[in-house]
Design a protein around this motif. Sequence first.
Motif, PDB file in Angstrom:
ATOM      1  N   PHE A   1      -6.175 -33.291   1.892  1.00 45.54           N
ATOM      2  CA  PHE A   1      -5.757 -31.946   1.504  1.00 45.54           C
ATOM      3  C   PHE A   1      -6.939 -30.987   1.506  1.00 45.54           C
ATOM      4  O   PHE A   1      -6.822 -29.849   1.946  1.00 45.54           O
ATOM      5  CB  PHE A   1      -5.056 -31.938   0.144  1.00 45.54           C
ATOM      6  N   TRP A   2      -8.089 -31.440   1.014  1.00 45.42           N
ATOM      7  CA  TRP A   2      -9.265 -30.576   1.006  1.00 45.42           C
ATOM      8  C   TRP A   2      -9.641 -30.206   2.438  1.00 45.42           C
ATOM      9  O   TRP A   2      -9.848 -29.029   2.754  1.00 45.42           O
ATOM     10  CB  TRP A   2     -10.448 -31.251   0.294  1.00 45.42           C
ATOM     11  N   ILE A   3      -9.709 -31.203   3.310  1.00 48.46           N
ATOM     12  CA  ILE A   3     -10.073 -30.953   4.715  1.00 48.46           C
ATOM     13  C   ILE A   3      -9.048 -30.040   5.379  1.00 48.46           C
ATOM     14  O   ILE A   3      -9.404 -29.073   6.064  1.00 48.46           O
ATOM     15  CB  ILE A   3     -10.218 -32.285   5.480  1.00 48.46           C
ATOM     16  N   GLY A   4      -7.775 -30.328   5.158  1.00 46.60           N
ATOM     17  CA  GLY A   4      -6.720 -29.525   5.777  1.00 46.60           C
ATOM     18  C   GLY A   4      -6.750 -28.074   5.333  1.00 46.60           C
ATOM     19  O   GLY A   4      -6.633 -27.160   6.158  1.00 46.60           O
ATOM     20  N   LEU A   5      -6.929 -27.849   4.045  1.00 45.78           N
ATOM     21  CA  LEU A   5      -6.977 -26.473   3.540  1.00 45.78           C
ATOM     22  C   LEU A   5      -8.253 -25.751   3.972  1.00 45.78           C
ATOM     23  O   LEU A   5      -8.224 -24.546   4.250  1.00 45.78           O
ATOM     24  CB  LEU A   5      -6.829 -26.458   2.026  1.00 45.78           C
ATOM     25  N   ALA A   6      -9.358 -26.478   4.043  1.00 47.95           N
ATOM     26  CA  ALA A   6     -10.602 -25.858   4.516  1.00 47.95           C
ATOM     27  C   ALA A   6     -10.467 -25.440   5.978  1.00 47.95           C
ATOM     28  O   ALA A   6     -10.877 -24.339   6.363  1.00 47.95           O
ATOM     29  CB  ALA A   6     -11.769 -26.830   4.331  1.00 47.95           C
ATOM     30  N   ILE A   7      -9.857 -26.307   6.776  1.00 45.12           N
ATOM     31  CA  ILE A   7      -9.624 -25.964   8.186  1.00 45.12           C
ATOM     32  C   ILE A   7      -8.649 -24.785   8.282  1.00 45.12           C
ATOM     33  O   ILE A   7      -8.860 -23.849   9.063  1.00 45.12           O
ATOM     34  CB  ILE A   7      -9.109 -27.183   8.966  1.00 45.12           C
ATOM     35  N   ALA A   8      -7.593 -24.825   7.475  1.00 45.84           N
ATOM     36  CA  ALA A   8      -6.602 -23.736   7.505  1.00 45.84           C
ATOM     37  C   ALA A   8      -7.251 -22.394   7.194  1.00 45.84           C
ATOM     38  O   ALA A   8      -6.911 -21.377   7.824  1.00 45.84           O
ATOM     39  CB  ALA A   8      -5.480 -24.021   6.505  1.00 45.84           C
TER      40      ALA A   8
END
Length: 127
Positions: free
Chosen positions: A72-79
Amino acid sequence: MLFEQIFSGPVLRFVRALAWLCVLTITVLSLLPGDERPHTGLSGRFEHAMAYAGTGFLFWFGYSGPRDRALFWIGLAIASGVFEILQNFIPGRSPSILDALTSTLGLTFGFMAAALLRWGLSRGEGS
């Protein structure tokens, strides 16, 4: 163990639903044309940081697995970066690497605040 009792069943589902609602809200607000986006009166970067901090906080409590939290952290940072890139194509919006970094910093703050709160609650349970 009180923490696990509280964050289970309906409460857990509610927290997860709120987390995903935050993602939807961030997505919509990030992609609205500039003249249609609501403003709080605060600085844009502060808005970014708070939106992502709250979302990170909810995801941390909603999903207890370290792998889930990392994804989730990686996904939101990428988003946050993707939203800034997409703003190149949205009238009245301008992309900013600083906005993406501020969002990711807010996300990190939300995760850390949740972890510290959980740690504090677990210390209280042992007393």
